[in-house]
Design an enzyme around this catalytic site. Structure first.
Site, short mmCIF file in Angstrom:
data_model
loop_
_atom_site.label_atom_id
_atom_site.label_comp_id
_atom_site.label_asym_id
_atom_site.label_seq_id
_atom_site.Cartn_x
_atom_site.Cartn_y
_atom_site.Cartn_z
N HIS A 192 2.88 -10.75 9.49
CA HIS A 192 3.95 -11.20 8.60
C HIS A 192 4.58 -12.45 9.21
CE1 HIS A 192 7.16 -10.90 5.67
NE2 HIS A 192 8.03 -11.06 6.65
N LEU B 138 0.85 -1.20 0.00
CA LEU B 138 0.00 0.00 0.00
C LEU B 138 0.88 1.25 0.00
CD1 LEU B 138 -2.63 -1.25 2.59
CD2 LEU B 138 -2.98 -0.94 0.11
C1 GAR Z 1 0.10 -15.81 6.30
O1 GAR Z 1 1.17 -16.68 6.64
C2 GAR Z 1 0.50 -14.37 6.45
O2 GAR Z 1 1.38 -14.15 7.52
C3 GAR Z 1 1.21 -14.14 5.15
O3 GAR Z 1 0.43 -14.80 4.19
C4 GAR Z 1 -0.21 -15.90 4.81
C5 GAR Z 1 -1.68 -15.78 4.54
O4 GAR Z 1 -2.35 -16.96 4.91
N1 GAR Z 1 1.33 -12.75 4.86
C6 GAR Z 1 2.37 -12.23 4.24
O5 GAR Z 1 3.32 -12.90 3.85
C7 GAR Z 1 2.30 -10.73 4.06
N2 GAR Z 1 3.58 -10.22 3.72
P1 GAR Z 1 -3.92 -17.00 4.89
O6 GAR Z 1 -4.38 -16.52 3.50
O7 GAR Z 1 -4.27 -18.42 5.15
O8 GAR Z 1 -4.41 -16.08 5.96
#
Ligand code: GAR
Length: 219
Positions: free
Chosen positions: A113, A97
């Site tokens: 994260h 964003l």
């Molecule tokens: C999670 O592990 C979250 O921490 C990560 O994506 C996954 C989403 O899982 N986010 C990032 O990497 C953001 N930079 P989900 O769709 O099952 O909630």
């Protein structure tokens, strides 16, 4: 009459298990907030189905339908405004964003994260942690600023990394902790317990364990 619950707008891109943990926390009465709207930038995101199953408005705003990043963000802002959102929750939302968006929600956008920031910002970070050979990994909930995973840290959870781990095994271990801490942080914010001072975040009523430590491997 003012609504006593903080109104959440949850932004997703995929599976939506972090979203599910917030839905579950609210349904169990552990999170003093309500999800006003879920927005996905990916039309096929499984998280959209999860939201609809719980009768939460679920809307697609696909970044590919916009010629500029600003136009995409303007549409996100429009939807969030229509639903009266007070806190924007990024839950596996894989778009950065810009200040154009963030200035409308100053310190009102949070992200989770799957790494112990400031180590391993960016993508595919569980595999990077395994490849690097760290003994601990975890997850971080932070306010979003215009850098990459760089805003003030609200909470972290730590898990061990074993020499036999694959990135996927570690990701699953971290995800379990994500599902613990994200609903908690949202509850703290909803209750007005979180105060930001520069880079440091204070949580009213948080305990301290001055002797706590973790050692890995256990010998
Ligand atoms: C999670 O592990 C979250 O921490 C990560 O994506 C996954 C989403 O899982 N986010 C990032 O990497 C953001 N930079 P989900 O769709 O099952 O909630």
């Amino acid at each position: 009459m003012p609504d006593k619950y903080l109104k959440l707008g949850i932004l997703i891109s995929g599976r939506g298990s972090d979203l599910q943990s917030v839905i579950d926390g609210i349904e169990k009465g552990e999170v003093a907030a309500r999800i006003s709207v879920v927005i996905s930038n990916e039309p096929d995101a499984l998280g959209l189905k999860r939201a609809r199953r719980h009768h939460i408005p679920a809307i697609v705003v696909c970044h590919r339908d916009f010629t500029t990043r600003q136009a995409f963000e303007a549409r996100l802002l429009e939807v969030l405004g229509e639903y009266g959102v007070g806190l924007v929750v990024l839950a596996g939302f894989m778009r950065l964003l810009t200040p154009f968006f963030l200035k409308e929600y100053p310190m009102k956008v949070i992200n989770i994260h799957p790494a112990l920031l400031p180590a391993f910002p960016g993508e595919n970070v569980q595999q990077k942690a395994v490849d690097y050979g760290v003994r601990f990994a975890g997850c971080t909930v932070h306010f979003v600023d215009d850098g990459m995973d760089s805003g003030p840290i609200i909470a972290q959870a730590v898990v061990p990394v074993f020499s036999t781990d694959t990135g996927d095994v570690l990701a699953d271990r971290i995800l379990k902790q994500e599902h613990q801490i994200y609903p908690k942080v949202i509850h703290w914010i909803a209750r007005g317990l979180v105060r930001v001072e520069g880079r440091r975040v204070h949580i009213s009523g948080a305990g301290k364990d001055v002797e706590s430590s973790l050692i890995e491997p256990v010998v």
